[in-house]
Design a protein around this motif. Sequence first.
Motif, PDB file in Angstrom:
ATOM      1  N   ALA A   1       0.879  -1.191   0.000  1.00 40.88           N
ATOM      2  CA  ALA A   1       0.000   0.000   0.000  1.00 40.88           C
ATOM      3  C   ALA A   1       0.898   1.218   0.000  1.00 40.88           C
ATOM      4  O   ALA A   1       1.696   1.409   0.910  1.00 40.88           O
ATOM      5  N   GLY A   2       0.798   2.052  -1.049  1.00 39.65           N
ATOM      6  CA  GLY A   2       1.599   3.271  -1.109  1.00 39.65           C
ATOM      7  C   GLY A   2       2.748   3.147  -2.089  1.00 39.65           C
ATOM      8  O   GLY A   2       3.610   2.285  -1.940  1.00 39.65           O
ATOM      9  N   GLY A   3       2.719   4.002  -3.104  1.00 37.93           N
ATOM     10  CA  GLY A   3       3.790   4.007  -4.108  1.00 37.93           C
ATOM     11  C   GLY A   3       4.681   5.228  -3.965  1.00 37.93           C
ATOM     12  O   GLY A   3       5.113   5.827  -4.938  1.00 37.93           O
ATOM     13  N   GLY A   4       4.956   5.624  -2.693  1.00 36.79           N
ATOM     14  CA  GLY A   4       5.983   6.633  -2.440  1.00 36.79           C
ATOM     15  C   GLY A   4       7.344   5.963  -2.606  1.00 36.79           C
ATOM     16  O   GLY A   4       7.420   4.795  -3.026  1.00 36.79           O
ATOM     17  N   PRO A   5       8.412   6.672  -2.272  1.00 35.43           N
ATOM     18  CA  PRO A   5       9.742   6.081  -2.482  1.00 35.43           C
ATOM     19  C   PRO A   5       9.940   4.766  -1.730  1.00 35.43           C
ATOM     20  O   PRO A   5      10.548   3.831  -2.266  1.00 35.43           O
ATOM     21  N   VAL A   6       9.403   4.662  -0.498  1.00 38.03           N
ATOM     22  CA  VAL A   6       9.632   3.419   0.264  1.00 38.03           C
ATOM     23  C   VAL A   6       8.851   2.269  -0.363  1.00 38.03           C
ATOM     24  O   VAL A   6       9.381   1.154  -0.519  1.00 38.03           O
ATOM     25  N   GLY A   7       7.611   2.530  -0.783  1.00 36.99           N
ATOM     26  CA  GLY A   7       6.800   1.464  -1.385  1.00 36.99           C
ATOM     27  C   GLY A   7       7.443   0.905  -2.647  1.00 36.99           C
ATOM     28  O   GLY A   7       7.557  -0.318  -2.816  1.00 36.99           O
ATOM     29  N   VAL A   8       7.878   1.789  -3.538  1.00 37.14           N
ATOM     30  CA  VAL A   8       8.389   1.273  -4.818  1.00 37.14           C
ATOM     31  C   VAL A   8       9.800   0.688  -4.670  1.00 37.14           C
ATOM     32  O   VAL A   8      10.165  -0.249  -5.394  1.00 37.14           O
ATOM     33  N   ILE A   9      10.563   1.190  -3.705  1.00 33.70           N
ATOM     34  CA  ILE A   9      11.898   0.580  -3.477  1.00 33.70           C
ATOM     35  C   ILE A   9      11.730  -0.791  -2.811  1.00 33.70           C
ATOM     36  O   ILE A   9      12.438  -1.746  -3.145  1.00 33.70           O
ATOM     37  N   THR A  10      10.747  -0.912  -1.914  1.00 40.39           N
ATOM     38  CA  THR A  10      10.449  -2.241  -1.338  1.00 40.39           C
ATOM     39  C   THR A  10      10.050  -3.193  -2.468  1.00 40.39           C
ATOM     40  O   THR A  10      10.518  -4.353  -2.521  1.00 40.39           O
ATOM     41  N   ALA A  11       9.203  -2.715  -3.370  1.00 40.67           N
ATOM     42  CA  ALA A  11       8.747  -3.568  -4.489  1.00 40.67           C
ATOM     43  C   ALA A  11       9.941  -4.011  -5.337  1.00 40.67           C
ATOM     44  O   ALA A  11      10.031  -5.177  -5.741  1.00 40.67           O
ATOM     45  N   LEU A  12      10.852  -3.090  -5.600  1.00 40.79           N
ATOM     46  CA  LEU A  12      12.012  -3.444  -6.423  1.00 40.79           C
ATOM     47  C   LEU A  12      12.887  -4.483  -5.716  1.00 40.79           C
ATOM     48  O   LEU A  12      13.344  -5.457  -6.339  1.00 40.79           O
ATOM     49  N   ALA A  13      13.083  -4.281  -4.399  1.00 35.89           N
ATOM     50  CA  ALA A  13      13.916  -5.226  -3.646  1.00 35.89           C
ATOM     51  C   ALA A  13      13.276  -6.620  -3.642  1.00 35.89           C
ATOM     52  O   ALA A  13      13.976  -7.640  -3.654  1.00 35.89           O
ATOM     53  N   LEU A  14      11.957  -6.700  -3.653  1.00 38.34           N
ATOM     54  CA  LEU A  14      11.255  -7.999  -3.698  1.00 38.34           C
ATOM     55  C   LEU A  14      11.291  -8.564  -5.117  1.00 38.34           C
ATOM     56  O   LEU A  14      11.567  -9.763  -5.317  1.00 38.34           O
ATOM     57  N   ALA A  15      11.019  -7.715  -6.102  1.00 40.22           N
ATOM     58  CA  ALA A  15      10.969  -8.183  -7.498  1.00 40.22           C
ATOM     59  C   ALA A  15      12.326  -8.746  -7.931  1.00 40.22           C
ATOM     60  O   ALA A  15      12.393  -9.729  -8.673  1.00 40.22           O
ATOM     61  N   ARG A  16      13.391  -8.134  -7.456  1.00 41.47           N
ATOM     62  CA  ARG A  16      14.737  -8.614  -7.835  1.00 41.47           C
ATOM     63  C   ARG A  16      15.014 -10.009  -7.275  1.00 41.47           C
ATOM     64  O   ARG A  16      15.938 -10.682  -7.712  1.00 41.47           O
ATOM     65  N   GLN A  17      14.217 -10.435  -6.281  1.00 46.11           N
ATOM     66  CA  GLN A  17      14.349 -11.810  -5.774  1.00 46.11           C
ATOM     67  C   GLN A  17      13.393 -12.759  -6.502  1.00 46.11           C
ATOM     68  O   GLN A  17      13.205 -13.898  -6.085  1.00 46.11           O
ATOM     69  N   GLY A  18      12.743 -12.265  -7.541  1.00 47.25           N
ATOM     70  CA  GLY A  18      11.818 -13.106  -8.309  1.00 47.25           C
ATOM     71  C   GLY A  18      10.438 -13.197  -7.684  1.00 47.25           C
ATOM     72  O   GLY A  18       9.629 -14.048  -8.072  1.00 47.25           O
ATOM     73  N   LEU A  19      10.131 -12.333  -6.722  1.00 46.92           N
ATOM     74  CA  LEU A  19       8.851 -12.425  -6.017  1.00 46.92           C
ATOM     75  C   LEU A  19       7.803 -11.528  -6.684  1.00 46.92           C
ATOM     76  O   LEU A  19       8.124 -10.409  -7.105  1.00 46.92           O
ATOM     77  N   PRO A  20       6.556 -12.004  -6.773  1.00 44.47           N
ATOM     78  CA  PRO A  20       5.503 -11.169  -7.366  1.00 44.47           C
ATOM     79  C   PRO A  20       5.070 -10.066  -6.391  1.00 44.47           C
ATOM     80  O   PRO A  20       4.880 -10.329  -5.201  1.00 44.47           O
ATOM     81  N   VAL A  21       4.945  -8.846  -6.910  1.00 45.44           N
ATOM     82  CA  VAL A  21       4.541  -7.714  -6.052  1.00 45.44           C
ATOM     83  C   VAL A  21       3.489  -6.888  -6.771  1.00 45.44           C
ATOM     84  O   VAL A  21       3.486  -6.792  -8.010  1.00 45.44           O
ATOM     85  N   HIS A  22       2.633  -6.258  -5.987  1.00 46.31           N
ATOM     86  CA  HIS A  22       1.621  -5.361  -6.560  1.00 46.31           C
ATOM     87  C   HIS A  22       1.559  -4.129  -5.653  1.00 46.31           C
ATOM     88  O   HIS A  22       1.205  -4.235  -4.482  1.00 46.31           O
ATOM     89  N   VAL A  23       1.939  -2.980  -6.221  1.00 47.57           N
ATOM     90  CA  VAL A  23       1.920  -1.716  -5.474  1.00 47.57           C
ATOM     91  C   VAL A  23       0.637  -0.964  -5.825  1.00 47.57           C
ATOM     92  O   VAL A  23       0.300  -0.830  -7.008  1.00 47.57           O
ATOM     93  N   PHE A  24      -0.048  -0.449  -4.805  1.00 52.58           N
ATOM     94  CA  PHE A  24      -1.252   0.365  -5.012  1.00 52.58           C
ATOM     95  C   PHE A  24      -0.952   1.776  -4.531  1.00 52.58           C
ATOM     96  O   PHE A  24      -0.629   1.971  -3.344  1.00 52.58           O
ATOM     97  N   GLU A  25      -1.018   2.739  -5.435  1.00 49.10           N
ATOM     98  CA  GLU A  25      -0.758   4.137  -5.079  1.00 49.10           C
ATOM     99  C   GLU A  25      -2.043   4.942  -5.262  1.00 49.10           C
ATOM    100  O   GLU A  25      -2.634   4.951  -6.350  1.00 49.10           O
TER     101      GLU A  25
END
Length: 407
Positions: free
Chosen positions: A12-36
């Motif tokens: 929840a939240g596509g501010g800098p922390v939300g999208v950087i968390t998503a990137l850190a997860l995606a780089r491990q091959g994990l599916p992520v969905h950010v809602f902004e």
Amino acid sequence: MHTPSLRPILIAGGGPVGVITALALARQGLPVHVFEAESRINDMPRAATTHAATLAMLADLGMVDEVIARGLVEPLFRIWDNTSGQMIAEFDFGVLQDETPYPFAVQCEQHKLAGMAIERLKAFPEAKVEFSARVTSLTQSDDGVEISVETAGGTRKVVGSYLIGCDGGRSTVRKALDIEFAGYTHPERFMILTTTENIGLRYPGCTRNYISDPEAWFSVFKVSGDELGPLWRVLSSTKPEQTDEELMNPEATERRLQRFLPKAGAYDIVHRNLYNVHQRVAASFRKGRVFLAGDAAHVNNPLGGLGLNFGIHDAIEISELLGRVIRREAPEDILDEYDLHRRPLNIEFVQQQTVANKKRMEEKDPRAREKDFEQLRRTAADPAAHRAHVRKASLIESVKKRAAVPA
Ligand SMILES: Cc1cc2nc3c(=O)[nH]c(=O)nc-3n(C[C@H](O)[C@H](O)[C@H](O)COP(=O)(O)OP(=O)(O)OC[C@H]3O[C@@H](n4cnc5c(N)ncnc54)[C@H](O)[C@@H]3O)c2cc1C
């Protein structure tokens, strides 16, 4: 690792922390969905200072070269006494060159960081960033989380494996979990004015300056800016009783800048923003399968430039812990580590430093001011104390402390 059957990790939240968390997860091959909730990245002037410890994390995410290229590198910061016009102390992150590849701060605005992370997320088919999508409620069970998301097309339910609330200081996720946001809100607000005028002429040789004054402290920073080129930011305090109209009208903002930094002719003012200022930490950073990160978990005054930096450290820690649990490299219990370590580290390194920085800037008692200044002078002059000070200010110390207790 590819995990096609794993339900996405919801953010929840596509501010800098939300999208950087998503990137850190995606780089491990994990599916992520950010809602902004908003329709675009918020580009109001907020964080710009990115510290050494954070730059190392952004390097691991493949972002640091662009952060440096699009920001301004500054190894120094200085503290001034406005009443005497004297510089009290200069601190140099350069003394850390034997322990970090980034012995400096980079002034790179937070909307650029968010944009860089979103660009990189496009390379991951299982990563989605959805704008104009507000998370309004949540429920959780032993094996998943369900959220309600409000969009222009209506409200829908989305199911995920975990939820990370990166939805800022007023976090809906934190409120839905009924987690107290303990601390206080300052009665005064802070104002940011940015201008294309080279205010730095007044403070040559350093682009990060804190100016202590018992009546009207301020800080002056340079950021790289966008199409208008470099901008100078002046951050200052307001009086609790002052209204938006009193503070924000063009004559008032002009007078404010002229009072701090007199010059012939009017200032070209690019941004005028008022911010409420809080010192608050969530009573817990986790409830079941839901976590809080960034401003949703902790807020602080901006003196020292620490809030977003620490939020990015949250992002890295929660994404590493979740990755290990999902890959079954570690039991689910290690998720307890997140709250166990991040909360006390925030209090020790972010709350304490920012509270002390604000107090030093606004101290009214002349004897206490002189004592503070003497302490700063001694710290800056003594190599060991200087190093300890900049290790804390750059958050290297907090990262080392966390690493000393591996999960
Ligand atoms: C004047 C100022 C200067 C600062 N300078 C610095 C600095 O130099 N260095 C530093 O480290 N920190 C600094 N900070 C702090 C920094 O700005 C914050 O820590 C940072 O914005 C936190 O990022 P975040 O992603 O956690 O939260 P936010 O940036 O607040 O992002 C939260 C996002 O969530 C979205 N959202 C909210 N509710 C919902 C919902 N229900 N559903 C979906 N989306 C939602 C919002 O629209 C927003 O985009 C400064 C702050 C201020 C005010």
